[in-house]
Design an enzyme around this catalytic site. Structure first.
Site, PDB file in Angstrom:
ATOM      1  N   ARG A  78       0.806  -1.186   0.097  1.00  0.00           N
ATOM      2  CA  ARG A  78       0.000   0.176   0.038  1.00  0.00           C
ATOM      3  C   ARG A  78       1.008   1.238  -0.069  1.00  0.00           C
ATOM      4  NH1 ARG A  78      -2.763   3.014   4.899  1.00  0.00           N
ATOM      5  NH2 ARG A  78      -3.572   4.646   3.699  1.00  0.00           N
ATOM      6  N   HIS A 123      -2.881  10.830   1.035  1.00  0.00           N
ATOM      7  CA  HIS A 123      -2.147  10.830   2.485  1.00  0.00           C
ATOM      8  C   HIS A 123      -1.661  12.042   2.922  1.00  0.00           C
ATOM      9  CE1 HIS A 123      -0.977   7.207   4.909  1.00  0.00           C
ATOM     10  NE2 HIS A 123      -0.531   8.488   5.695  1.00  0.00           N
ATOM     11  N   GLU A 168      -7.227   8.542   6.696  1.00  0.00           N
ATOM     12  CA  GLU A 168      -7.651   9.013   8.074  1.00  0.00           C
ATOM     13  C   GLU A 168      -8.167  10.456   8.009  1.00  0.00           C
ATOM     14  OE1 GLU A 168      -4.282   8.480  10.542  1.00  0.00           O
ATOM     15  OE2 GLU A 168      -4.502   6.162  10.530  1.00  0.00           O
ATOM     16  N   ASN A 293      -7.155   1.505  10.203  1.00  0.00           N
ATOM     17  CA  ASN A 293      -5.776   1.638  10.812  1.00  0.00           C
ATOM     18  C   ASN A 293      -5.780   1.614  12.182  1.00  0.00           C
ATOM     19  OD1 ASN A 293      -5.139   2.240   8.159  1.00  0.00           O
ATOM     20  ND2 ASN A 293      -4.776   4.350   8.536  1.00  0.00           N
ATOM     21  N   TYR A 295      -4.053   1.186  15.867  1.00  0.00           N
ATOM     22  CA  TYR A 295      -2.513   1.193  16.866  1.00  0.00           C
ATOM     23  C   TYR A 295      -2.835   0.852  18.567  1.00  0.00           C
ATOM     24  CZ  TYR A 295      -0.345   2.974  12.591  1.00  0.00           C
ATOM     25  OH  TYR A 295       0.092   3.137  11.328  1.00  0.00           O
ATOM     26  N   GLU A 353      -3.329  -0.330   8.271  1.00  0.00           N
ATOM     27  CA  GLU A 353      -2.053   0.213   8.994  1.00  0.00           C
ATOM     28  C   GLU A 353      -1.987  -0.818  10.378  1.00  0.00           C
ATOM     29  OE1 GLU A 353      -1.383   4.308   9.361  1.00  0.00           O
ATOM     30  OE2 GLU A 353      -1.548   4.593   7.303  1.00  0.00           O
TER      31      GLU A 353
HETATM   32  C1  FCB Z   1      -1.258   6.987  10.891  1.00  0.00           C
HETATM   33  C2  FCB Z   1      -0.983   7.483   9.775  1.00  0.00           C
HETATM   34  C3  FCB Z   1       0.621   6.968   9.105  1.00  0.00           C
HETATM   35  C4  FCB Z   1       1.634   6.929  10.087  1.00  0.00           C
HETATM   36  C5  FCB Z   1       1.025   5.953  11.278  1.00  0.00           C
HETATM   37  C6  FCB Z   1       2.062   6.172  12.507  1.00  0.00           C
HETATM   38  O1  FCB Z   1      -1.961   7.865  11.507  1.00  0.00           O
HETATM   39  O2  FCB Z   1      -1.549   7.121   8.755  1.00  0.00           O
HETATM   40  O3  FCB Z   1       0.922   8.057   7.983  1.00  0.00           O
HETATM   41  O4  FCB Z   1       2.133   8.097  10.626  1.00  0.00           O
HETATM   42  O5  FCB Z   1      -0.018   6.498  11.769  1.00  0.00           O
END
Ligand code: FCB
Length: 452
Positions: A78, A123, A168, A293, A295, A353
């Site tokens: 990607r 992006h 995002e 995405n 985290y 992500e």
């Molecule tokens: C996300 C972004 C990516 C990167 C990660 C850690 O928010 O999409 O570009 O910075 O965080």
């Protein structure tokens, strides 16, 4: 609960990057400056005053990087397109041939190695010329974006089968226009909901353009985070709900249910524009698949001193955290995927992500040791498999990120890569996590069962 389900045969095992974070050469071959180029060159905005001028030098080293991906065994990649390489002024009928050629060559190299491209159209690197004309708040922004998108569909849809409009939109809106930590660096409560709405309209305009000329699938990537109340007290429960509307449902409810979550009107008060159903017409049916995405999660308490959501995050000190100080919480990925399935009718999903920054040691004898990242990936891949076993229509996983890169306001200080980059020589060295991920891919995910 134990499930024996494994990843489907055609599962995509990828890694993700974005243009400004890795390419370098931001003005080469006639490209127009982006808002991130301008922002990074404004003293004091980025840690260490780092810029994307060279970044990973991927613009010149892309062929080697594709070979590296092939060696790792990735079957998908990607990346994003820098709008200003295609249209230096942001608008125009004809793409800049040299800018377009870069992405043509990249896509061809990927396909020659059996790696499926997933392309993000935006992006975060808006052409600076368009920011000067009002940016996303211009009444023309959806049209600008759809026109640019159409040029890319015409050029690449024969080879690119997975498209994402925006990466995002929440971060573009909140970090870029409310908190001022990202380009264009605004801090305006009034602009914030209007930018969000403009982004939804731009996504829909590009997706609608795609319906007319594209033959494959289009979606968008959202950042999602479970919002857990810090206690059972009613104010904390309500605060977690408010933050869930603000962070998780702001973009998805309009796209899938045709309405903004009611909580937003409270959060923005007099600055909420009072959108009606008519303002949201045309959004439904614009998402063939969702990019997620993921985290971390948030634990939330009521906080009357916070001016917008009136909520604060409570750090879970007894839990592991990454170098971004984000809690490592793999179960939240399963929870997020099940939440999408339940709330939005089980759309096809790709994890677009997932990854972690750690303070990795420098490579030694050809490898950098990053055991914390290995644990992070293993935990989250197991969490993804758990979701598959519980009926989520999960089609692929993209680790963030292929390479250590320019981490926005943190510059080069935060390393998310599977592959270490020496920012003096630009040399790439796969980390232990790259080797781990390769082994997962080669085993089709079956080796995730063994070990701790
Ligand atoms: C996300 C972004 C990516 C990167 C990660 C850690 O928010 O999409 O570009 O910075 O965080």
């Amino acid at each position: 609960m134990q499930h024996t389900t494994f990843f489907p045969e055609d599962f995509l095992w990828g890694a993700a990057t974005s243009a400004y974070q890795i390419e370098g050469s931001p003005l080469a071959d006639g490209a127009g400056a982006s808002i991130w180029h301008r922002y990074a060159h404004t003293p004091g905005r980025i840690a260490n005053d780092d810029t994307g001028d060279i970044a990973c030098d991927h613009y010149r080293r892309y062929a080697d990087d594709v070979e590296l991906m092939a060696r790792l065994g990735l079957n998908a990649y990607r990346f994003s397109i820098a709008w200003g390489r295609i249209l230096p002024e942001g608008v125009g009928k004809k793409p800049n041939p040299k800018g377009l050629d870069f992405y043509q060559r990249l896509v061809d190299a990927l396909l020659a190695h059996g790696i499926q491209p997933m392309v993000t159209l935006y992006h975060w690197d808006l052409p600076a010329a368009l920011q000067e004309r009002g940016g996303w708040l211009s009444p023309d922004s959806a049209g600008w974006f759809a026109d640019y998108a159409r040029l890319m569909f015409d050029a690449l849809d024969d080879r690119v089968h997975l498209w994402l409009t925006l990466n995002e939109p929440w971060v573009i809106t909140v970090a870029g226009h409310l908190q001022g930590q990202h380009a264009p660096g605004h801090r305006s409560l009034n602009e914030t909901p209007r930018v969000a709405h403009a982004l939804l309209r731009a996504h829909a305009a590009a997706a609608t353009a795609y319906r007319a000329c594209g033959r494959h699938r289009i979606g968008l990537a959202v950042n999602l985070e479970p919002q857990h109340p810090a206690s059972d007290a009613a104010p904390d429960l309500a605060a977690a709900q408010r933050r869930d509307a603000f962070l998780n449902r702001w973009f998805l409810d309009p796209l899938f249910h045709g309405a903004y979550p009611p909580g937003l009107a409270d959060i923005f008060g007099a600055d909420w524009p009072g959108y009606t159903g008519a303002d949201l017409a045309g959004l439904s049916g614009t998402v063939d698949f969702l990019g997620v995405n993921y985290y971390t999660r948030s634990v939330i308490r009521d906080d009357p001193t916070d001016p917008t959501v009136r909520a604060a995050r409570v750090r879970q000190d007894d839990r592991p955290h990454t170098a971004m100080d984000w809690e490592v919480y793999p179960a939240g990925l399963t929870e997020t995927l099940l939440w999408i399935k339940g709330r939005y009718g089980n759309p096809p999903v790709y994890i677009t992500e997932n990854g972690a920054a750690f303070d990795d040691p420098s490579p030694d004898r050809g490898e950098a040791q990053d055991p914390d990242r290995v644990d992070y990936l293993r935990g989250h891949l197991r969490a993804a498999r758990e979701a598959l076993g519980r009926g989520v229509d999960l089609r692929g996983y993209f680790a963030w990120s292929l390479l250590d890169n320019f981490e926005w306001a943190c510059g080069y200080a935060k390393r998310f890569g599977l592959v270490h980059v020496d920012f003096t020589t630009r040399q790439r060295t796969p980390k232990q996590s790259a080797r781990f991920y390769s082994e997962v891919i080669r085993s089709g995910g079956t080796n995730l069962t063994s070990g701790k």
